[in-house]
Write an enzyme that holds these catalytic residues in place. Structure first.
Site, short mmCIF file in Angstrom:
data_model
loop_
_atom_site.label_atom_id
_atom_site.label_comp_id
_atom_site.label_asym_id
_atom_site.label_seq_id
_atom_site.Cartn_x
_atom_site.Cartn_y
_atom_site.Cartn_z
N ASP A 1 1.85 82.54 -75.91
CA ASP A 1 1.70 84.00 -76.00
C ASP A 1 0.22 84.42 -76.08
O ASP A 1 -0.20 85.38 -75.45
CB ASP A 1 2.44 84.54 -77.24
N LYS B 1 12.24 80.84 -82.51
CA LYS B 1 10.86 80.39 -82.30
C LYS B 1 10.26 79.60 -83.48
O LYS B 1 9.41 78.74 -83.28
CB LYS B 1 9.96 81.59 -82.02
N GLY C 1 3.60 90.30 -86.79
CA GLY C 1 4.74 89.42 -86.54
C GLY C 1 4.31 88.24 -85.68
O GLY C 1 3.12 87.93 -85.56
N TYR D 1 7.15 95.57 -73.23
CA TYR D 1 7.26 95.66 -71.76
C TYR D 1 8.55 96.31 -71.30
O TYR D 1 8.79 96.43 -70.10
CB TYR D 1 7.09 94.28 -71.12
N ARG E 1 2.57 97.55 -91.06
CA ARG E 1 3.38 98.35 -91.98
C ARG E 1 3.53 97.61 -93.32
O ARG E 1 3.31 98.17 -94.38
CB ARG E 1 4.75 98.60 -91.35
N ALA F 1 4.19 87.72 -82.40
CA ALA F 1 3.29 87.97 -81.26
C ALA F 1 1.87 88.23 -81.76
O ALA F 1 0.89 87.73 -81.19
CB ALA F 1 3.80 89.16 -80.45
N1 LIG Z 1 4.52 91.03 -73.41
C1 LIG Z 1 4.86 89.86 -73.90
O1 LIG Z 1 4.74 88.81 -73.27
C2 LIG Z 1 5.37 89.79 -75.30
C3 LIG Z 1 5.41 88.56 -75.99
C4 LIG Z 1 5.88 88.55 -77.31
C5 LIG Z 1 6.31 89.74 -77.89
N2 LIG Z 1 6.26 90.90 -77.19
C6 LIG Z 1 6.68 92.18 -77.79
O2 LIG Z 1 5.89 92.40 -78.94
C7 LIG Z 1 6.64 93.10 -79.93
C8 LIG Z 1 6.57 92.35 -81.25
O3 LIG Z 1 7.20 91.08 -81.09
P1 LIG Z 1 7.21 89.98 -82.28
O4 LIG Z 1 7.79 88.77 -81.71
O5 LIG Z 1 5.88 89.91 -82.95
O6 LIG Z 1 8.26 90.65 -83.29
P2 LIG Z 1 8.34 90.46 -84.88
O7 LIG Z 1 7.85 89.13 -85.27
O8 LIG Z 1 9.71 90.89 -85.25
O9 LIG Z 1 7.29 91.55 -85.46
C9 LIG Z 1 7.54 92.92 -85.34
C10 LIG Z 1 6.30 93.71 -85.78
O10 LIG Z 1 6.56 95.11 -85.53
C11 LIG Z 1 6.39 95.83 -86.76
N3 LIG Z 1 7.33 96.95 -86.81
C12 LIG Z 1 8.64 96.92 -86.48
N4 LIG Z 1 9.18 98.14 -86.66
C13 LIG Z 1 8.19 98.94 -87.13
C14 LIG Z 1 8.11 100.32 -87.51
N5 LIG Z 1 9.19 101.10 -87.45
N6 LIG Z 1 6.92 100.80 -87.94
C15 LIG Z 1 5.83 100.01 -88.00
N7 LIG Z 1 5.83 98.69 -87.64
C16 LIG Z 1 7.00 98.17 -87.22
C17 LIG Z 1 6.67 94.81 -87.85
O11 LIG Z 1 6.09 95.26 -89.05
P3 LIG Z 1 6.61 94.70 -90.47
O12 LIG Z 1 5.91 93.37 -90.67
O13 LIG Z 1 6.19 95.73 -91.45
O14 LIG Z 1 8.10 94.55 -90.36
C18 LIG Z 1 5.97 93.57 -87.26
O15 LIG Z 1 4.59 93.64 -87.45
C19 LIG Z 1 8.07 93.20 -79.37
O16 LIG Z 1 8.23 94.48 -78.79
C20 LIG Z 1 8.11 92.13 -78.29
O17 LIG Z 1 9.01 92.45 -77.23
C21 LIG Z 1 5.81 90.96 -75.91
#
Ligand SMILES: NC(=O)c1ccc[n+]([C@@H]2O[C@H](COP(=O)([O-])OP(=O)(O)OC[C@H]3O[C@@H](n4cnc5c(N)ncnc54)[C@H](OP(=O)(O)O)[C@@H]3O)[C@@H](O)[C@H]2O)c1
Length: 290
Positions: free
Chosen positions: A107, A71, A133, A228, A155, A135
């Site tokens: 998003d 992305k 992150g 989801y 975190r 999203a």
């Molecule tokens: N429904 C939808 O359309 C949609 C769209 C996009 C994403 N999502 C979902 O949203 C979620 C995040 O996606 P993303 O693209 O933003 O991922 P990303 O960029 O990898 O960010 C992950 C986030 O989760 C936090 N995290 C991960 N493990 C953790 C833990 N053990 N304890 C506390 N915080 C933790 C990370 O914190 P750190 O910064 O500290 O690592 C970061 O803030 C995913 O589950 C994804 O499937 C859904």
């Protein structure tokens, strides 16, 4: 569906892609509207991205969705990006406009539409968003345009601070940040009108995890979980059990897909058809998902 010489190809690129719901959601929409489009998924590793984008240009592929881990990296290969991408720093949608590749991020729009579809207008609310992150960046930007106050807890504090710094030039001090910890959560949730989980906590295969303990939830605090898979996360189950309204991440997935669909076709997306296709696919036994 008849695939013929005129059929426009839309594709998902990322790694992995084989469990994605997007082909199912978009093909259901194309079929219902009898559009001469088809949607496929291509596994593209990071080191193959430049060649893959060259292929998109050569083969005149009409449009793309982009997922992890491409992305951010994909931006350098595009001809233009919209203002949302300039702020968010990530692309999830590309339109091939007669050879010019234009990047978008749907998003944030998807999250807003999912909230509104559930009668949760962000207007004049204090929203607590967990995660900083990709999203979170997208939804924080879209929500900041419509709401009163946003608190981003993460975190890794530096990531939340960096996001707030990026947002502050446009939104001043209505967006704040803090470390995702029990004490701050308790304090911030007391005055919150909406809680959004944009961390990956609770996502398959870690369904037993939740970012917020049940005793911090309350009936008048709606909870929106972006995760989801599973459809109903532990956070949503516990929110429901205390009497709170819950909104599933699948709704956002469908609405962000609908926003991509509208960019690619210029036509209104058939939301209900897309939602039903996604629900059917996600409820199918995992072994049946290929
Ligand atoms: N429904 C939808 O359309 C949609 C769209 C996009 C994403 N999502 C979902 O949203 C979620 C995040 O996606 P993303 O693209 O933003 O991922 P990303 O960029 O990898 O960010 C992950 C986030 O989760 C936090 N995290 C991960 N493990 C953790 C833990 N053990 N304890 C506390 N915080 C933790 C990370 O914190 P750190 O910064 O500290 O690592 C970061 O803030 C995913 O589950 C994804 O499937 C859904």
């Amino acid at each position: 569906m008849t695939i013929q010489g005129t059929t426009k190809i839309c594709a998902l690129i990322g790694d992995p892609v084989e469990h994605s719901l997007s082909p199912c959601i978009h093909n259901a929409a194309f079929q219902r509207l009898k559009f001469d489009y088809v949607y496929v998924a291509f596994q593209v590793r990071r080191e193959e991205l430049a060649k893959a984008i060259q292929g998109v240009r050569s083969l005149k592929i009409h449009a793309l969705n982009v997922t992890m881990p491409l992305k951010v990296d994909v931006i350098q290969y595009l001809d233009r990006v919209d203002d949302v991408v300039k702020m968010v720093g990530a692309v999830n949608t590309i339109l091939n406009d007669e050879g010019s590749l234009i990047g978008y991020n749907t998003d944030g729009k998807g999250a807003l539409m999912a909230l509104k579809a559930n009668n949760e207008s962000p207007a004049d609310k204090k929203i607590v968003i967990l995660g900083a992150g990709g999203a979170s960046r997208a939804i924080s930007y879209s929500l900041a345009e419509e709401t009163r106050e946003i608190m981003i807890l993460n975190r890794t504090l530096e990531k939340a601070e960096s996001l707030v710094k990026d947002l502050s030039s446009k939104f001043g001090n209505k967006v704040r940040s803090g470390k995702l910890c029990r004490n701050l959560l308790r304090k911030e949730l007391k005055e919150a009108d909406l809680l959004i989980n944009a961390t990956s906590l609770g996502m398959h295969p870690n369904e037993d995890k939740t970012p917020v303990k049940k005793n911090l939830l309350r009936p008048d605090l709606p909870v929106f979980d972006l995760v989801y898979d599973p459809l109903e996360t532990r956070l949503l189950m516990e929110a429901k059990s205390v009497g709170a309204k819950t909104i599933e991440g699948l709704t956002m997935l469908v609405y962000q897909g609908a926003a991509s669909f509208e960019i690619w076709t210029g036509k209104k997306a058939p939301i209900q058809v897309m939602l039903e296709a996604a629900q059917e696919k996600i409820e199918a036994p995992k072994s049946g998902i290929v």
